[in-house]
Design an enzyme around this catalytic site. Structure first.
Site, PDB file in Angstrom:
ATOM      1  N   TRP A 184       0.866  -1.182   0.000  1.00  0.00           N
ATOM      2  CA  TRP A 184       0.000   0.000   0.000  1.00  0.00           C
ATOM      3  C   TRP A 184       0.904   1.232   0.000  1.00  0.00           C
ATOM      4  O   TRP A 184       1.843   1.306   0.791  1.00  0.00           O
ATOM      5  CB  TRP A 184      -0.922   0.045   1.230  1.00  0.00           C
ATOM      6  CG  TRP A 184      -1.594   1.382   1.328  1.00  0.00           C
ATOM      7  CD1 TRP A 184      -2.598   1.854   0.544  1.00  0.00           C
ATOM      8  CD2 TRP A 184      -1.252   2.454   2.220  1.00  0.00           C
ATOM      9  NE1 TRP A 184      -2.911   3.151   0.893  1.00  0.00           N
ATOM     10  CE2 TRP A 184      -2.102   3.542   1.914  1.00  0.00           C
ATOM     11  CE3 TRP A 184      -0.295   2.607   3.246  1.00  0.00           C
ATOM     12  CZ2 TRP A 184      -2.033   4.763   2.599  1.00  0.00           C
ATOM     13  CZ3 TRP A 184      -0.240   3.812   3.919  1.00  0.00           C
ATOM     14  CH2 TRP A 184      -1.105   4.877   3.600  1.00  0.00           C
ATOM     15  N   GLU A 225      -3.090  -2.983  -2.388  1.00  0.00           N
ATOM     16  CA  GLU A 225      -4.252  -2.400  -1.681  1.00  0.00           C
ATOM     17  C   GLU A 225      -4.623  -1.040  -2.279  1.00  0.00           C
ATOM     18  O   GLU A 225      -3.777  -0.174  -2.455  1.00  0.00           O
ATOM     19  CB  GLU A 225      -3.897  -2.234  -0.194  1.00  0.00           C
ATOM     20  CG  GLU A 225      -5.016  -1.614   0.641  1.00  0.00           C
ATOM     21  CD  GLU A 225      -4.661  -1.504   2.128  1.00  0.00           C
ATOM     22  OE1 GLU A 225      -3.495  -1.764   2.499  1.00  0.00           O
ATOM     23  OE2 GLU A 225      -5.557  -1.138   2.914  1.00  0.00           O
ATOM     24  N   LYS A 227      -7.032   2.599  -2.429  1.00  0.00           N
ATOM     25  CA  LYS A 227      -7.558   3.574  -1.466  1.00  0.00           C
ATOM     26  C   LYS A 227      -8.233   4.716  -2.201  1.00  0.00           C
ATOM     27  O   LYS A 227      -7.861   5.046  -3.328  1.00  0.00           O
ATOM     28  CB  LYS A 227      -6.415   4.100  -0.609  1.00  0.00           C
ATOM     29  CG  LYS A 227      -6.883   4.971   0.543  1.00  0.00           C
ATOM     30  CD  LYS A 227      -5.870   5.028   1.645  1.00  0.00           C
ATOM     31  CE  LYS A 227      -6.366   5.936   2.745  1.00  0.00           C
ATOM     32  NZ  LYS A 227      -5.512   5.944   3.912  1.00  0.00           N
ATOM     33  N   ASP A 258      -9.638  -2.932   1.455  1.00  0.00           N
ATOM     34  CA  ASP A 258      -9.769  -2.488   2.852  1.00  0.00           C
ATOM     35  C   ASP A 258     -11.133  -1.822   2.929  1.00  0.00           C
ATOM     36  O   ASP A 258     -11.413  -0.900   2.148  1.00  0.00           O
ATOM     37  CB  ASP A 258      -8.619  -1.513   3.158  1.00  0.00           C
ATOM     38  CG  ASP A 258      -8.670  -0.937   4.569  1.00  0.00           C
ATOM     39  OD1 ASP A 258      -9.755  -0.516   4.995  1.00  0.00           O
ATOM     40  OD2 ASP A 258      -7.607  -0.874   5.220  1.00  0.00           O
ATOM     41  N   HIS A 261     -11.676   1.943   2.601  1.00  0.00           N
ATOM     42  CA  HIS A 261     -11.064   2.648   1.473  1.00  0.00           C
ATOM     43  C   HIS A 261     -11.997   2.925   0.304  1.00  0.00           C
ATOM     44  O   HIS A 261     -11.563   2.960  -0.846  1.00  0.00           O
ATOM     45  CB  HIS A 261      -9.846   1.863   0.981  1.00  0.00           C
ATOM     46  CG  HIS A 261      -8.710   1.920   1.955  1.00  0.00           C
ATOM     47  ND1 HIS A 261      -7.441   1.501   1.651  1.00  0.00           N
ATOM     48  CD2 HIS A 261      -8.658   2.366   3.221  1.00  0.00           C
ATOM     49  CE1 HIS A 261      -6.660   1.676   2.696  1.00  0.00           C
ATOM     50  NE2 HIS A 261      -7.380   2.192   3.669  1.00  0.00           N
ATOM     51  N   HIS A 285      -8.654  -6.255   4.211  1.00  0.00           N
ATOM     52  CA  HIS A 285      -8.362  -5.592   5.483  1.00  0.00           C
ATOM     53  C   HIS A 285      -9.693  -5.283   6.129  1.00  0.00           C
ATOM     54  O   HIS A 285     -10.498  -4.519   5.588  1.00  0.00           O
ATOM     55  CB  HIS A 285      -7.591  -4.281   5.261  1.00  0.00           C
ATOM     56  CG  HIS A 285      -6.108  -4.475   5.205  1.00  0.00           C
ATOM     57  ND1 HIS A 285      -5.223  -3.430   5.056  1.00  0.00           N
ATOM     58  CD2 HIS A 285      -5.362  -5.600   5.316  1.00  0.00           C
ATOM     59  CE1 HIS A 285      -3.987  -3.906   5.062  1.00  0.00           C
ATOM     60  NE2 HIS A 285      -4.044  -5.221   5.206  1.00  0.00           N
ATOM     61  N   ASP A 293     -11.712   6.877   6.402  1.00  0.00           N
ATOM     62  CA  ASP A 293     -10.896   5.697   6.689  1.00  0.00           C
ATOM     63  C   ASP A 293     -10.276   5.871   8.068  1.00  0.00           C
ATOM     64  O   ASP A 293      -9.090   6.093   8.217  1.00  0.00           O
ATOM     65  CB  ASP A 293      -9.800   5.581   5.621  1.00  0.00           C
ATOM     66  CG  ASP A 293      -8.818   4.466   5.921  1.00  0.00           C
ATOM     67  OD1 ASP A 293      -9.207   3.503   6.592  1.00  0.00           O
ATOM     68  OD2 ASP A 293      -7.668   4.577   5.481  1.00  0.00           O
ATOM     69  N   ASP A 295     -10.178   3.835  10.775  1.00  0.00           N
ATOM     70  CA  ASP A 295      -9.555   2.713  11.475  1.00  0.00           C
ATOM     71  C   ASP A 295     -10.013   2.557  12.912  1.00  0.00           C
ATOM     72  O   ASP A 295      -9.198   2.464  13.826  1.00  0.00           O
ATOM     73  CB  ASP A 295      -8.033   2.803  11.369  1.00  0.00           C
ATOM     74  CG  ASP A 295      -7.562   2.529   9.951  1.00  0.00           C
ATOM     75  OD1 ASP A 295      -7.687   1.387   9.508  1.00  0.00           O
ATOM     76  OD2 ASP A 295      -7.083   3.470   9.282  1.00  0.00           O
ATOM     77  N   ASP A 325      -7.149  -4.358  10.226  1.00  0.00           N
ATOM     78  CA  ASP A 325      -6.387  -3.120  10.057  1.00  0.00           C
ATOM     79  C   ASP A 325      -7.113  -1.966  10.745  1.00  0.00           C
ATOM     80  O   ASP A 325      -8.025  -1.383  10.178  1.00  0.00           O
ATOM     81  CB  ASP A 325      -6.197  -2.819   8.556  1.00  0.00           C
ATOM     82  CG  ASP A 325      -5.304  -1.603   8.340  1.00  0.00           C
ATOM     83  OD1 ASP A 325      -4.633  -1.184   9.299  1.00  0.00           O
ATOM     84  OD2 ASP A 325      -5.290  -1.067   7.214  1.00  0.00           O
TER      85      ASP A 325
HETATM   86  C1  RNT Z   1      -3.733   2.676   4.951  1.00  0.00           C
HETATM   87  C2  RNT Z   1      -3.899   1.243   4.649  1.00  0.00           C
HETATM   88  C3  RNT Z   1      -2.808   0.359   5.133  1.00  0.00           C
HETATM   89  C4  RNT Z   1      -2.313   0.718   6.518  1.00  0.00           C
HETATM   90  C5  RNT Z   1      -1.353  -0.271   7.123  1.00  0.00           C
HETATM   91  C6  RNT Z   1      -0.683   0.261   8.336  1.00  0.00           C
HETATM   92  O1  RNT Z   1      -4.797   3.437   4.601  1.00  0.00           O
HETATM   93  O2  RNT Z   1      -5.126   0.799   5.136  1.00  0.00           O
HETATM   94  O3  RNT Z   1      -3.202  -0.960   5.066  1.00  0.00           O
HETATM   95  O4  RNT Z   1      -3.370   0.886   7.408  1.00  0.00           O
HETATM   96  O5  RNT Z   1      -0.464  -0.692   6.179  1.00  0.00           O
HETATM   97 ZN    ZN Z   2      -5.507  -1.333   5.059  1.00  0.00          ZN
END
Ligand code: RNT
Ligand code: ZN
Length: 417
Positions: A184, A225, A227, A258, A261, A285, A293, A295, A325
């Site tokens: 990523w 990945e 985003k 993810d 994202h 993820h 995003d 988290d 994640d």
């Molecule tokens: C970031 C991505 C990625 C990170 C990690 C730490 O937006 O989601 O996966 O969160 O690599």
């Molecule tokens: Zn991620």
């Protein structure tokens, strides 16, 4: 009633619908989640002092962040003692462990810098996954890495990616199981770009060079990945969904989705079937985006359950490489990790306890009245009794029993950091 007695009663209730709870439990016992190491220390790692960059952010300053490999490993052990089953640990390159006085920059990393993680994993029967770290480093210039117009910047990060492939191979060899390596990059622009193609073309070329060093595709599962945007890179993201999907398809690597994202009304649960039709394996993820995003810790919520249902009802447990994640620094980190791990397991068990074939039949026969009725009635089936039994059977704490230990650990260990 004992946990076992409650389970026996639940087994009968589910059995009447043709659902085999024993089979669900045994499938869940073989399901590994890749647990992200970065919840323990706010994505800091051990190779730099500076802040977290790359358009991602932790918020909060709850005491007890792990500051050393020893502290992080002790915290991971605590979490794993609360989580039923055997899993994988997901490392980032910035978690390299150097000997006293030693240092290697990201482009010079070697397997030996992860030897202690391999020992850690072997002692506990864990697998390892890996991620190159394209953030929190002075060579991230103008929010760009592999897509930077300056070839010196790109080359540094290409060497990093190649180094990480070698480290992933080492993990696979040492642990005799595949290692997923997820790429990523944070690259993007805060404001409207004048050239959207250039950075993407450079990113594609950099990826070609990383993969070009050659590796065993059975051992290392390289993922890409996507985003939609990050903080400070709101207008344009180089590694967009279309970029990563097409690149992954063309070059035979895995796409990784993810669920934080995408635009807020898009859901990964709806995307997964399309990806599974065209890819052998897909990386996921699992996170909880709140407005962006963000988290947040994974909850046992509707979208998490829906993602799990898609994995299970498409018979794709072995084709979806699931990692967590999230990084919440506002609450006890051990508890955050544990809640997230247990919740994704709960979601998978919940999905395994659905009469998927029957529900599909109802859809195909256009019996939507019954489909709704059945789906809703299932929500109050004795799921908790099966989950409790699963925990007990696998030597993990039942219900909130683990929390007193978190409190004790906070008092004795975390608060002294
Ligand atoms: C970031 C991505 C990625 C990170 C990690 C730490 O937006 O989601 O996966 O969160 O690599
Ligand atoms: Zn991620």
């Amino acid at each position: 009633m004992t946990t076992k007695e409650r389970y026996e009663s639940a087994k009968e209730i589910y059995g009447a619908l043709g659902i085999d709870t024993d089979e669900a439990i045994s499938k869940l016992e073989n399901f590994k989640i890749s647990m992200h190491c970065w919840q323990g220390d706010d994505v800091q790692g051990f190779d730099h002092e500076g802040p977290l960059t790359g358009g991602i952010q932790t918020t909060g300053d709850y005491p007890g962040r792990a500051r050393t490999p020893e502290e992080l490993m002790a915290d991971i052990d605590k979490v794993l003692s609360f989580v039923p089953g055997k899993h994988k640990l997901n490392l980032h390159a910035n978690y390299a462990i150097f000997e006293e006085g030693e240092f290697a920059d990201r482009d010079q990393l070697k397997p030996e810098h992860f030897k202690r993680w391999v020992e850690f994993a072997k002692e506990r029967g864990l697998g390892l996954d890996f991620n190159p770290t394209y953030f929190s480093h002075p060579m991230v210039k103008d929010n760009l890495t592999l897509s930077h117009p300056d070839s010196e910047v790109r080359d540094f990060w290409i060497r990093h990616g190649q180094a990480c492939i070698r480290i992933s191979e080492y993990f696979a060899d040492e642990l005799s199981q595949p290692c997923m390596m997820n790429i990523w990059i944070p690259d993007g622009y805060k404001d409207i770009p004048a050239d959207r193609m250039g950075p993407r073309a450079r990113f594609a070329d950099s990826l070609d060079q990383i993969l070009g060093i050659g590796y065993d595709k059975k051992k290392v599962l390289v993922c890409l990945e996507s985003k939609v945007f990050g903080i400070g890179v709101e207008s344009y993201t180089v590694g967009s969904a279309e970029f990563t999907m097409n690149y992954a398809m063309k070059h035979g690597i895995l796409p990784l989705m993810d669920n934080g994202h995408y635009h807020p009304t898009e859901v990964v649960s709806d995307k997964l079937s399309s990806m599974l039709l065209f890819h052998d394996k897909v990386g996921l993820h699992i996170t909880r985006p709140v407005r962006w995003d963000s988290d947040h810790v994974v909850l046992f919520d509707d979208e998490t359950k829906e993602i799990a249902k898609e994995i299970v009802r498409n018979d794709a447990i072995d084709r979806c490489m699931c990692g967590l994640d999230f990084f919440d620094a506002s609450i006890n980190r051990i508890s955050a990790w544990t809640v997230g791990m247990r919740n994704f397991q709960k979601a998978m068990l919940y999905a395994l306890l659905q009469p998927s074939r029957k529900l599909k039949e109802l859809q195909d026969q256009n019996r939507f009245t019954e489909l709704m009725m059945q789906s809703e009635e299932l929500k109050t089936y004795p799921f908790g009794d099966v989950w409790d039994y699963f925990c007990e059977k696998n030597g993990a704490p039942v219900r909130e029993a683990w929390y007193a230990e978190v409190e004790a650990y906070e008092k004795e260990v975390l608060s002294k950091r």
